[in-house]
Design an enzyme around this catalytic site. Structure first.
Site, PDB file in Angstrom:
ATOM      1  N   CYS A  77     -35.606 -82.867  35.772  1.00  0.00           N
ATOM      2  CA  CYS A  77     -35.249 -81.713  37.039  1.00  0.00           C
ATOM      3  C   CYS A  77     -34.340 -82.017  38.037  1.00  0.00           C
ATOM      4  O   CYS A  77     -34.000 -81.081  38.721  1.00  0.00           O
ATOM      5  CB  CYS A  77     -36.708 -81.271  37.446  1.00  0.00           C
TER       6      CYS A  77
ATOM      7  N   ASP B  27     -43.579 -68.426  39.508  1.00  0.00           N
ATOM      8  CA  ASP B  27     -43.556 -69.450  38.853  1.00  0.00           C
ATOM      9  C   ASP B  27     -43.133 -69.185  37.274  1.00  0.00           C
ATOM     10  O   ASP B  27     -42.525 -69.845  36.644  1.00  0.00           O
ATOM     11  CB  ASP B  27     -44.975 -70.307  38.473  1.00  0.00           C
TER      12      ASP B  27
ATOM     13  N   ASP C 178     -31.559 -67.514  21.901  1.00  0.00           N
ATOM     14  CA  ASP C 178     -30.499 -68.326  21.411  1.00  0.00           C
ATOM     15  C   ASP C 178     -29.767 -69.036  22.417  1.00  0.00           C
ATOM     16  O   ASP C 178     -29.905 -68.459  23.690  1.00  0.00           O
ATOM     17  CB  ASP C 178     -29.738 -67.207  20.814  1.00  0.00           C
TER      18      ASP C 178
ATOM     19  N   ASP D 268     -30.674 -59.929  17.837  1.00  0.00           N
ATOM     20  CA  ASP D 268     -31.972 -60.171  16.918  1.00  0.00           C
ATOM     21  C   ASP D 268     -32.911 -58.963  17.175  1.00  0.00           C
ATOM     22  O   ASP D 268     -33.682 -58.331  16.546  1.00  0.00           O
ATOM     23  CB  ASP D 268     -32.713 -61.474  17.380  1.00  0.00           C
TER      24      ASP D 268
ATOM     25  N   HIS E 160     -33.373 -70.610  33.598  1.00  0.00           N
ATOM     26  CA  HIS E 160     -33.439 -72.147  34.330  1.00  0.00           C
ATOM     27  C   HIS E 160     -31.917 -72.575  34.049  1.00  0.00           C
ATOM     28  O   HIS E 160     -31.048 -71.993  33.270  1.00  0.00           O
ATOM     29  CB  HIS E 160     -34.189 -72.881  33.163  1.00  0.00           C
TER      30      HIS E 160
END
Length: 764
Positions: A424, A462, A479, A502, A553
């Site tokens: 992290c 979170d 993906d 997809d 992220h």
């Protein structure tokens, strides 16, 4: 902990792909500076070499022979390439404003955008003439004229008007006359009179042609034009242009099929509006160092620049000569070194093609009449210049010290590279992330508040929380891949389209997305710029299908990468599976194949820029509308064609449906250039693994030599949809798909009952 890597600390942005910048890119490729990110913003992926344009119009050179491929060049220079039109500058915040993308930040800026003919003051000129610039539009129109079969057989004369009797107008008149005379040779023999079949009218406000040249060449050029049958209208000032009609102040009116405008050069208004010091015509005033008089971190070269101490005509020769000193001073300003002054030559050799394989030579008062040897000399000089951009070193892994012994020292006054943490500790800082998301939210609001997004980016927690409506199913997919193109904004759009496919292939509607991004090591401001461009592209696509970004992220790494975890909603009876194919149906493919081989060739600098342009255009086309269209026409099975190639994904459908397929190889749509790259043996690194599915082909020996065969295994990025529909719906479905913009859509196969051991039969 990871190895030391030089982070990005400075942004050098080049606006325009002119001659000077082409030279700068080549020289940066040979002599890079660690820590400097180079970006080229240009309206086209290739740029014409002015010295060869008259020869191209005369029919002596092909498009590729007289254009520099800026994609290849940017690839070689390790530069980002943004295809867009610049509309302004924000000099307070050091940003370039573009027509179709987010603003681009810079530390040092260089401008080389050429000039445009001044046409605003003449009524009708903007509407009814073809300007000499941008060259791409001129050449497109000229190609249409040359291909028009009507002129080859018509007994009516072709009439062309050229307004402007400078060097550009003269060369255009001679080149057009020569080329059209050859094209119309059949008509000429029937008519027996060349002036009846072709008329070229050249209008010049002054009493003399090419007034900035010596009188010796002016008289010679006039003589050549008259010998070639060009009608001269000297001392005639055009005051109005009507459809197919030129009107002069004297009352002279000439009707023409086409009117070309090659008058005095001008500059775009946004340069002056931005606050740059300009001359009366709007050209950027620069010092001997090629720096802007008003902004020392901005440089300019070529036609768009006026050297205060050494004014020169707007000619390509000066742009070429400015390339090296511009490169040297850009490097010096980045390295904190004093700049070097540049003094251009006063006189230069001008070789003027006459369109018939001869050329006139002039330098000052010295002039030589049209001669074939002079044309061969000009041809050799021009081809030698272009060869510099064709003979680029072969691509390999760049070892900064070994491959580039002349590598400059890292930029001064910056911190030494630090060890980069993993885990992290490799995340992008929260402050940077907050600024990026705030900017994107203000520029691209997601629309109405969504009650099904319980927790998203508006109230970060979170994890994100979404609600699944009663009676619907949730469809999940993910993906992620490394960037295949050196433009984070375009890559963000391509990646988002790929990830969402997809969802569409399952017959679902996207609900939301989570992003995962790897951003190249850089100082915080540069990380912010990259992430801003990347997420701006992804959010644009997500918002278009009303699937907001609700979290994600980020991490720093050696190279740019991006992906999405997407979820969608579908009613159980609308869900499409791979297992729904039925005998008697046909298979529809909505996009052309070839992205894998094309980008493999692009990595090797063996793909033409326009091939990659076409591939990018295809990848930017969302599959959302296609999915809806296929459902409306009774689709019972569907998949998206991506990494495993057409045959790999088709076999998943075949095995799940327990059917067989008769596939028409000739019907398969192929992206421009893909056949050429596969013929050269250029394949994606995944291609050999995809080839394993060939074991399902019943007649392999009879078809493996077909030109389209390798493309069956080509991995696709943001590829099309493959769906089975009733045969009775095929024609209307294809017509609807094409109306929606899926121009490459084709029926490529029939579904039949499984009879033999191998379910695939390829028909050539």
């Amino acid at each position: 902990m990871q190895e030391n890597l030089q982070p990005i600390v400075r942004d050098l942005v080049l606006i325009g792909g002119g001659h000077s910048h082409a030279i700068v890119l080549r020289m940066f490729g040979m002599k890079p500076i660690p820590g400097v990110r180079l970006t080229l913003i240009t309206e086209s992926s290739d740029t014409p070499y002015s010295g060869m344009l008259p020869g191209h119009i005369a029919g002596f050179y092909s498009h590729d022979e007289c254009h520099i491929d800026l994609r290849r060049l940017a690839n070689f220079a390790q530069a980002q390439l943004y295809i867009d039109r610049v509309v302004g500058l924000d000099l307070e915040n050091n940003k370039v404003l573009c027509a179709n993308r987010p603003a681009v930040a810079f530390d040092v800026l260089s401008i080389d955008i050429g000039s445009t003919p001044a046409i605003i003051s003449v009524p009708g000129a903007a509407e009814y003439t073809i300007a000499a610039k941008p060259v791409s539009k001129l050449l497109q129109y000229w190609d249409q004229i040359c291909r028009d079969e009507r002129w080859r057989v018509s007994q009516e004369p072709m009439k062309i008007a050229i307004v402007g009797g400078g060097a550009g107008g003269v060369e255009l008149a001679l080149s057009m006359q020569a080329h059209l005379h050859r094209i119309l040779s059949g008509a000429l023999s029937e008519v027996g009179n060349k002036t009846k079949a072709l008329e070229i009218h050249l209008f010049q406000r002054e009493a003399e042609l090419m007034p900035h040249y010596h009188k010796s060449v002016r008289g010679l050029v006039k003589q050549v034009l008259l010998q070639q049958g060009v009608e001269l209208h000297l001392g005639e000032s055009v005051c109005q242009v009507k459809p197919h009609t030129v009107v002069c102040e004297s009352g002279l009116t000439v009707e023409c099929n086409s009117i070309f405008w090659v008058t005095q050069a001008s500059a775009p208004q946004w340069l002056k509006s931005a606050g740059l010091a300009t001359d009366e015509q709007g050209f950027i005033l620069v010092e001997d160092t090629l720096q802007s008089l008003s902004h020392l971190h901005i440089f300019a070269a070529g036609d768009i620049a006026t050297m205060v101490n050494h004014p020169r005509p707007k000619a390509g020769v000066f742009a070429v000569r400015q390339g090296k000193p511009l490169f040297e001073n850009l490097q010096r300003v980045l390295l904190g070194k004093p700049l070097k002054p540049y003094k251009p030559q006063k006189q230069y050799l001008s070789l003027i093609g006459t369109g018939d394989g001869r050329a006139i030579a002039t330098r000052g008062s010295f002039t030589l009449p049209p001669n074939k040897l002079l044309w061969r000399t000009k041809d050799w000089i021009d081809r030698s210049f272009m060869q510099r951009f064709n003979d680029l070193p072969e691509m390999g892994t760049r070892n900064w010290g070994k491959n580039f012994p002349n590598l400059q020292s890292p930029i001064p006054n910056t911190e030494s590279p630090v060890m980069r943490c993993a885990g992290c500790g490799s995340k992008v800082g929260s402050t940077v992330l907050e600024r990026v998301l705030s900017r994107i939210k203000s520029e691209q609001p997601s629309g109405e508040e969504r009650t099904d997004i319980v927790i998203g980016l508006d109230a970060p927690d979170d994890a994100a929380v979404v609600q699944v409506p009663t009676g619907q199913l949730m469809v999940h997919t993910i993906d992620y891949f490394r960037s295949l193109i050196n433009d984070p904004y375009i890559f963000g759009q391509i990646s988002a389209n790929h990830c969402l496919s997809d969802i569409f292939a399952m017959g679902a509607i996207p609900q939301s997305g989570l992003a995962i991004a790897t951003v190249p090591y850089a100082e915080p401001a540069k990380v912010e710029e990259t992430l801003y461009q990347l997420l701006s592209g992804a959010v644009k696509v997500l918002n278009q299908c009303q699937a907001p970004l609700i979290g994600g992220h980020t991490t720093e790494g050696a190279e740019l990468g991006f992906g999405l975890s997407c979820n969608g909603l579908a009613y159980p009876d609308k869900l499409l599976r791979k297992s729904g194919m039925q005998p008697g149906q046909v298979l529809i493919l909505t996009k052309a194949l070839g992205t894998g081989t094309l980008f493999a060739a692009d990595m090797r600098r063996q793909a033409k820029g326009r091939w990659i342009d076409s591939a990018v255009e295809s990848m930017l086309l969302s599959n959302q509308a296609a999915a809806a269209c296929l459902l409306e026409h009774g689709a019972t099975a569907c998949t998206d064609v991506t990494g495993f190639g057409l045959l790999g994904h088709l076999m998943e459908m075949v095995l799940a449906s327990n059917v067989a397929i008769e596939l028409q190889l000739e019907a398969i749509p192929v992206l421009a250039g893909a056949s050429q790259t596969t013929e050269k043996g250029i394949f994606s690194s995944l291609h050999p693994e995809n080839l394993r599915v060939s074991r399902y082909i019943d007649n392999l020996e009879q078809v493996e030599s077909h030109a389209h065969y390798p493309l069956l295994f080509d991995p696709q990025t943001a590829g099309g949809l493959l769906a089975s529909i009733p045969e009775s719906q095929a024609s209307s479905c294809l017509a609807a798909l094409k109306d929606l913009g899926y121009e490459s859509s084709c029926a490529i196969a029939r579904v039949v009952a499984l009879a033999g051991k191998k379910p695939l039969t390829l028909i050539s």
